[in-house]
Scaffold this active site. Structure first.
Site, short mmCIF file in Angstrom:
data_model
loop_
_atom_site.label_atom_id
_atom_site.label_comp_id
_atom_site.label_asym_id
_atom_site.label_seq_id
_atom_site.Cartn_x
_atom_site.Cartn_y
_atom_site.Cartn_z
NE ARG A 60 -2.89 0.03 3.07
CZ ARG A 60 -2.59 0.49 4.23
NH1 ARG A 60 -2.23 1.77 4.44
NH2 ARG A 60 -2.33 -0.29 5.23
CE1 TYR A 113 -14.21 12.53 -16.20
CE2 TYR A 113 -14.09 12.20 -13.91
CZ TYR A 113 -14.25 11.58 -14.96
OH TYR A 113 -14.60 10.45 -15.08
C1 LIG Z 1 -11.40 10.64 -16.48
C2 LIG Z 1 -10.99 11.92 -16.00
C3 LIG Z 1 -10.79 12.13 -14.46
C4 LIG Z 1 -11.07 10.85 -13.61
O1 LIG Z 1 -10.16 9.80 -13.87
P1 LIG Z 1 -10.54 8.20 -13.50
O2 LIG Z 1 -9.26 7.54 -14.05
O3 LIG Z 1 -11.60 7.97 -14.58
O4 LIG Z 1 -10.92 8.30 -12.06
C5 LIG Z 1 -10.37 13.25 -14.17
N1 LIG Z 1 -10.11 14.32 -14.78
C6 LIG Z 1 -10.42 14.31 -16.13
C7 LIG Z 1 -10.39 15.46 -17.00
C8 LIG Z 1 -10.71 13.12 -16.77
O5 LIG Z 1 -10.97 13.06 -18.27
#
Ligand SMILES: *Cc1c(COP(=O)(O)O)cnc(C)c1O
Length: 401
Positions: A60, A113
């Protein structure tokens, strides 16, 4: 590093370090599935336990493949250190929770996002952290929103799904003058197209699931910054359990070997599609930073090397919202090569109809405020032949009414 060519050399050799690079004769890294590592002496155990950011202690806390991958990720973003985590959201939640506590204040963008927006508008306020959201195009709004207790400014550029930009240099300069930490989500641009650290941003975050991994076969995240800042985030990540798996660290390192080549092709494909679609009679609008018609094209030229692999389009589809929604759905359904799926950055071209994607989580009013028109389709260009992609889009557009 100033050229695509030297970045391409970096991704092939940049995970070696000066001390043990020479003894690493295997060209591909090993994967260690071990959850724990034994000490050879009491003294060694004491050393492992007291210096826990050690890649051979307890998994971890890290693992050797991850450490190799992090060395390369830090170099790609021009940072001292990098920390890989379980996902982009694992990296975002851990980073936010390591920087603020109850009574602190964050300034962030209205457009983030979806998962990040949820942390900023729900989780953090519930823990006593105040958050002010501002229009990312308005640098003065960030300045006006800061208070004495502002600890963090969160940015994302280009943002999803309208490819709207935030002025990294201007906001970083202001934040530095006030001792406020800046965090930029650089997922859409990738370090090939934009390096926020070059403009003074402190922490750079990625969903490595997208361009960095590049093959739609892993979930991971990363944050890059100064060594002490990354160490602090690591301290939180071991408590939150947002560590990355050894196998995903291996896959990410494998994906990174071709990052500049892949992104160069995605840039070309996206620009070619943007230029083609901009003049197509069925299209009302194309959002892409490298087009001269993008309202922030001048800023794009200052902070981005190319426009990236993502563009979005709005279809004409008649008078009302209803028809636009329908036209976009028809278009997406008629595509033969481009796949209908969320995500971006992989080898295959993906499209999503934004209004269908966000129907459940945003009200029509919130969608209007986020500039998500009912006919907006996001296209994430893959590595296919540009003429094939253009032909696919053309035949699908001929079926919309
Ligand atoms: C996909 C995405 C995330 C989240 O990432 P995950 O790997 O799906 O947890 C965060 N920011 C942006 C701009 C993304 O496109």
């Amino acid at each position: 590093m100033n050229s695509d060519e030297s970045m391409q050399s970096l991704v092939i050799h940049g995970d070696q370090d000066a001390e043990n690079g020479a003894e690493e004769t295997a060209l591909a890294p090993a994967i260690y599935p071990a959850s724990t590592y034994s000490a050879r002496s009491l003294a060694e155990f004491a050393q492992m336990a007291n210096q826990p950011r050690h890649s051979r202690y307890y998994a971890r806390y890290g693992n050797p493949t991850q450490e190799r991958c992090e060395r390369l990720l830090a170099r790609l973003e021009g940072a001292q250190a990098a920390l890989m985590m379980s996902s982009g959201m694992g990296a975002m939640s851990t980073t936010l929770l390591s920087r603020v506590r109850a009574g602190d204040h964050i300034v962030a963008q209205t457009a983030h996002y979806m998962g990040t927006a949820q942390l900023l508008t729900d989780l953090l306020p519930g823990l006593g952290v105040d958050v002010t959201l501002v229009d990312q195009r308005d640098t003065d709004a960030f300045i006006a929103a800061t208070r004495a207790n502002t600890k963090l400014i969160v940015l994302e550029t280009p943002s999803n799904p309208t490819l709207t930009l935030t002025d990294l240099a201007a906001i970083a300069a202001f934040a530095k003058s006030r001792g406020i930490t800046t965090l930029a989500d650089n997922t859409f641009a990738s370090p090939v197209n934009q390096r926020p650290r070059d403009f003074g941003i402190d922490l750079v975050l990625h969903s490595a699931t997208k361009y960095l991994g590049g093959h739609s076969d892993l979930i991971a995240g990363v944050v890059c910054g100064d060594a002490d800042a990354v160490e602090r985030i690591w301290g939180r990540s071991i408590a939150l359990g947002t560590n990355v798996s050894p196998f995903n660290a291996f896959l990410l390192l494998r994906g990174l070997r071709t990052l500049p080549m892949r992104v160069a092709r995605q840039n070309e494909n996206a620009l070619a599609l943007a230029r083609f679609l901009e003049t197509h009679p069925a299209i009302a609008r194309v959002h892409y930073p490298e087009l001269e018609s993008h309202p922030q094209h001048a800023l794009a030229k200052r902070q981005m090397r190319h426009g990236g692999g993502v563009l979005s389009i709005e279809l004409k589809g008649g008078e009302g919202d209803e028809q636009g929604f329908h036209a976009a759905q028809q278009f997406v359904a008629a595509l033969k090569m481009a796949r209908h799926a969320v995500s971006l950055g992989g080898v295959e071209t993906l499209v999503v109809h934004a209004a269908s994607m966000w129907e459940a989580s945003l009200t029509p009013e919130q969608m209007r405020r986020a500039d998500i028109s009912p006919s907006l389709v996001r296209i994430a260009a893959g590595l296919e032949d540009a003429a094939d992609l253009r032909a696919d889009m053309a035949q699908a557009l001929s079926r919309t009414s």
